[in-house]
Design a protein around this motif. Structure first.
Motif, PDB file in Angstrom:
ATOM      1  N   SER A   1      73.458  84.490 -30.477  1.00  0.00           N
ATOM      2  CA  SER A   1      72.195  84.140 -31.134  1.00  0.00           C
ATOM      3  C   SER A   1      71.387  83.167 -30.276  1.00  0.00           C
ATOM      4  CB  SER A   1      72.471  83.526 -32.507  1.00  0.00           C
ATOM      5  OG  SER A   1      73.295  82.378 -32.384  1.00  0.00           O
ATOM      6  N   VAL A   2      72.071  82.263 -29.561  1.00  0.00           N
ATOM      7  CA  VAL A   2      71.369  81.287 -28.709  1.00  0.00           C
ATOM      8  C   VAL A   2      70.653  81.995 -27.570  1.00  0.00           C
ATOM      9  CG1 VAL A   2      71.665  79.351 -27.125  1.00  0.00           C
ATOM     10  CG2 VAL A   2      72.933  79.394 -29.265  1.00  0.00           C
ATOM     11  N   VAL A   3      71.337  82.915 -26.918  1.00  0.00           N
ATOM     12  CA  VAL A   3      70.753  83.646 -25.793  1.00  0.00           C
ATOM     13  C   VAL A   3      69.535  84.450 -26.259  1.00  0.00           C
ATOM     14  CG1 VAL A   3      71.128  85.499 -24.125  1.00  0.00           C
ATOM     15  CG2 VAL A   3      72.895  83.767 -24.473  1.00  0.00           C
ATOM     16  N   GLU A   4      69.692  85.184 -27.342  1.00  0.00           N
ATOM     17  CA  GLU A   4      68.582  86.016 -27.835  1.00  0.00           C
ATOM     18  C   GLU A   4      67.410  85.153 -28.284  1.00  0.00           C
ATOM     19  OE1 GLU A   4      67.615  89.451 -31.196  1.00  0.00           O
ATOM     20  OE2 GLU A   4      69.698  88.933 -30.707  1.00  0.00           O
ATOM     21  N   ARG A   5      67.697  84.036 -28.952  1.00  0.00           N
ATOM     22  CA  ARG A   5      66.628  83.174 -29.442  1.00  0.00           C
ATOM     23  C   ARG A   5      65.778  82.645 -28.304  1.00  0.00           C
ATOM     24  NH1 ARG A   5      69.921  80.726 -33.179  1.00  0.00           N
ATOM     25  NH2 ARG A   5      70.294  78.973 -31.787  1.00  0.00           N
ATOM     26  N   ASN A   6      66.407  82.292 -27.192  1.00  0.00           N
ATOM     27  CA  ASN A   6      65.642  81.760 -26.060  1.00  0.00           C
ATOM     28  C   ASN A   6      64.695  82.801 -25.473  1.00  0.00           C
ATOM     29  OD1 ASN A   6      66.344  78.849 -25.054  1.00  0.00           O
ATOM     30  ND2 ASN A   6      68.278  79.683 -25.792  1.00  0.00           N
TER      31      ASN A   6
ATOM     32  N   VAL B   1      60.339  82.962 -25.457  1.00  0.00           N
ATOM     33  CA  VAL B   1      59.494  83.294 -24.306  1.00  0.00           C
ATOM     34  C   VAL B   1      58.468  84.355 -24.705  1.00  0.00           C
ATOM     35  CG1 VAL B   1      59.447  84.297 -21.986  1.00  0.00           C
ATOM     36  CG2 VAL B   1      61.254  82.693 -22.604  1.00  0.00           C
ATOM     37  N   CYS B   2      58.936  85.405 -25.371  1.00  0.00           N
ATOM     38  CA  CYS B   2      58.035  86.478 -25.815  1.00  0.00           C
ATOM     39  C   CYS B   2      56.959  85.929 -26.753  1.00  0.00           C
ATOM     40  CB  CYS B   2      58.830  87.569 -26.526  1.00  0.00           C
ATOM     41  SG  CYS B   2      59.981  88.460 -25.480  1.00  0.00           S
ATOM     42  N   SER B   3      57.366  85.044 -27.669  1.00  0.00           N
ATOM     43  CA  SER B   3      56.412  84.461 -28.626  1.00  0.00           C
ATOM     44  C   SER B   3      55.350  83.643 -27.909  1.00  0.00           C
ATOM     45  CB  SER B   3      57.177  83.583 -29.619  1.00  0.00           C
ATOM     46  OG  SER B   3      56.279  82.913 -30.482  1.00  0.00           O
ATOM     47  N   GLN B   4      55.763  82.816 -26.948  1.00  0.00           N
ATOM     48  CA  GLN B   4      54.800  81.985 -26.226  1.00  0.00           C
ATOM     49  C   GLN B   4      53.820  82.838 -25.445  1.00  0.00           C
ATOM     50  OE1 GLN B   4      55.667  78.118 -24.156  1.00  0.00           O
ATOM     51  NE2 GLN B   4      55.490  79.370 -22.326  1.00  0.00           N
TER      52      GLN B   4
ATOM     53  N   THR C   1      59.384  91.328 -22.895  1.00  0.00           N
ATOM     54  CA  THR C   1      59.819  92.243 -23.946  1.00  0.00           C
ATOM     55  C   THR C   1      60.917  93.168 -23.444  1.00  0.00           C
ATOM     56  OG1 THR C   1      57.579  92.202 -24.885  1.00  0.00           O
ATOM     57  CG2 THR C   1      59.039  93.979 -25.604  1.00  0.00           C
ATOM     58  N   GLU C   2      60.758  93.647 -22.205  1.00  0.00           N
ATOM     59  CA  GLU C   2      61.766  94.519 -21.610  1.00  0.00           C
ATOM     60  C   GLU C   2      63.079  93.759 -21.409  1.00  0.00           C
ATOM     61  OE1 GLU C   2      63.774  97.690 -20.104  1.00  0.00           O
ATOM     62  OE2 GLU C   2      61.852  97.654 -21.172  1.00  0.00           O
TER      63      GLU C   2
ATOM     64  N   CYS D   1      59.087  80.803 -13.192  1.00  0.00           N
ATOM     65  CA  CYS D   1      58.389  82.091 -13.063  1.00  0.00           C
ATOM     66  C   CYS D   1      57.283  82.201 -14.100  1.00  0.00           C
ATOM     67  CB  CYS D   1      59.379  83.251 -13.226  1.00  0.00           C
ATOM     68  SG  CYS D   1      60.203  83.298 -14.831  1.00  0.00           S
ATOM     69  N   ASN D   2      56.484  83.237 -13.954  1.00  0.00           N
ATOM     70  CA  ASN D   2      55.370  83.487 -14.877  1.00  0.00           C
ATOM     71  C   ASN D   2      55.351  84.977 -15.232  1.00  0.00           C
ATOM     72  OD1 ASN D   2      53.054  83.086 -16.394  1.00  0.00           O
ATOM     73  ND2 ASN D   2      51.699  83.397 -14.640  1.00  0.00           N
ATOM     74  N   PRO D   3      56.295  85.415 -16.064  1.00  0.00           N
ATOM     75  CA  PRO D   3      56.402  86.848 -16.369  1.00  0.00           C
ATOM     76  C   PRO D   3      55.283  87.328 -17.295  1.00  0.00           C
ATOM     77  CG  PRO D   3      57.895  85.610 -17.752  1.00  0.00           C
ATOM     78  CD  PRO D   3      57.293  84.624 -16.804  1.00  0.00           C
ATOM     79  N   SER D   4      55.071  88.631 -17.281  1.00  0.00           N
ATOM     80  CA  SER D   4      54.095  89.229 -18.205  1.00  0.00           C
ATOM     81  C   SER D   4      54.780  89.449 -19.555  1.00  0.00           C
ATOM     82  CB  SER D   4      53.596  90.564 -17.651  1.00  0.00           C
ATOM     83  OG  SER D   4      54.679  91.488 -17.568  1.00  0.00           O
ATOM     84  N   ILE D   5      53.980  89.755 -20.569  1.00  0.00           N
ATOM     85  CA  ILE D   5      54.552  90.025 -21.896  1.00  0.00           C
ATOM     86  C   ILE D   5      55.473  91.232 -21.840  1.00  0.00           C
ATOM     87  CG2 ILE D   5      54.012  90.651 -24.284  1.00  0.00           C
ATOM     88  CD1 ILE D   5      51.366  89.243 -24.002  1.00  0.00           C
ATOM     89  N   SER D   6      55.067  92.255 -21.090  1.00  0.00           N
ATOM     90  CA  SER D   6      55.884  93.466 -20.999  1.00  0.00           C
ATOM     91  C   SER D   6      57.228  93.178 -20.338  1.00  0.00           C
ATOM     92  CB  SER D   6      55.140  94.559 -20.231  1.00  0.00           C
ATOM     93  OG  SER D   6      54.816  94.122 -18.916  1.00  0.00           O
ATOM     94  N   GLU D   7      57.222  92.306 -19.302  1.00  0.00           N
ATOM     95  CA  GLU D   7      58.480  91.948 -18.637  1.00  0.00           C
ATOM     96  C   GLU D   7      59.412  91.211 -19.579  1.00  0.00           C
ATOM     97  OE1 GLU D   7      57.255  91.355 -13.948  1.00  0.00           O
ATOM     98  OE2 GLU D   7      56.767  89.760 -15.378  1.00  0.00           O
TER      99      GLU D   7
END
Length: 269
Positions: A249-254, A258-261, A235-236, A227-233
């Motif tokens: 911690s593993v789930v949240e880090r992944n 995505v948000c960082s990229q 972040t939400e 997929c190609n989500p938006s930053i807002s998607e």
């Protein structure tokens, strides 16, 4: 009594036969995985590499992983020998594509330099991919679409994003090998994939963080959707994950990766 003894012997023989059959199938799956191992990896993306547990070969500079570039020879002569691509490495600094290939049991790595002008648009990437396939003997015509996709990733400087659908998905220590400590990814979770490997039972993806693997399909049903989500998607998705329950911690880090990229990609536009 004699009939019972014979029945027990028959059952034991049948159990041994089934056990040998299972062992043989497991061995075949392992062999196929070794032979069909085709991956993509990205190196020199410093922030991701530090957070994502990249393998050592992926974090090296191209000069460290690549053998001297192969000299283009007779296209027909070498292509008859069927060189096989084993791995592609994307290098962001400097821009390049390293191809790990094998012929007659000898494995080599060739670094292909990429000029930024070759990444300007779709037409430039398509033309460059065509020239690469024509020039290098280890690249076949059926690799051209894959090379184009890799060049696009170089241009965008991104890793592919996947979404878990439609329900929670268990992670594996390696393709076909269950993890000792179970970890389930909730439906809708976004993650970056740093490796995609073809095994006997289909394609597997390695998460950017946590050294975990997930299958792309289960019983012909897609469970990891590109997929190609938006930053807002994204972040939400991270906010919802934190609200629903305390994620591992593993789930949240992944999801954070995505948000960082996405944020960095938006800043480059």
């Amino acid at each position: 009594m004699e009939e019972e003894k014979r029945a027990r012997k028959e059952r034991k023989k049948e159990e041994k036969r089934l056990q040998k059959k299972r062992e043989k199938e497991e061995k075949q799956r392992t062999e196929v995985h070794k032979k069909e191992h085709v991956t993509f990896e990205d190196s020199e993306e410093r922030s991701l590499a530090q957070a994502s547990s990249f393998s050592s070969r992926a974090s090296r500079d191209p000069q460290d992983v690549a053998a001297p570039a192969s000299r283009p020879g007779s296209q027909s002569q070498l292509k008859t020998g069927r060189p096989r691509i084993r791995r592609f490495l994307l290098n962001f600094d400097p821009l390049g594509l390293t191809v790990v290939w094998e012929k007659n049991g000898l494995r080599q790595a060739t670094a292909l330099r990429v000029d930024p002008d070759n990444l300007r648009d779709v037409s430039s990437r398509r033309s460059f991919a065509k020239r690469l396939v024509k020039k290098w003997d280890f690249l076949q015509e059926h690799h051209r679409a894959q090379v184009e996709a890799l060049l696009q990733r170089l241009a965008q400087r991104v890793l592919p994003i996947y979404r878990i659908e439609p329900q929670a998905l268990g992670t594996w220590e390696a393709p076909g090998r269950p993890a000792k400590e179970p970890l389930f990814l909730p439906p809708g979770l976004l993650f970056l994939a740093v490796e995609r490997t073809r095994c006997a039972d289909g394609w597997w993806l390695r998460l950017a963080s946590g050294k975990r693997w997930v299958p792309e399909k289960i019983k012909d049903h897609v469970v990891c959707i590109s997929c190609n989500p938006s930053i807002s998607e994204a972040t939400e998705s991270l906010r919802s994950l934190r609200l629903d329950k305390k994620p591992s911690s593993v789930v949240e880090r992944n999801v954070r990766l995505v948000c960082s990229q996405l944020s960095k990609s938006a800043a480059l536009r």
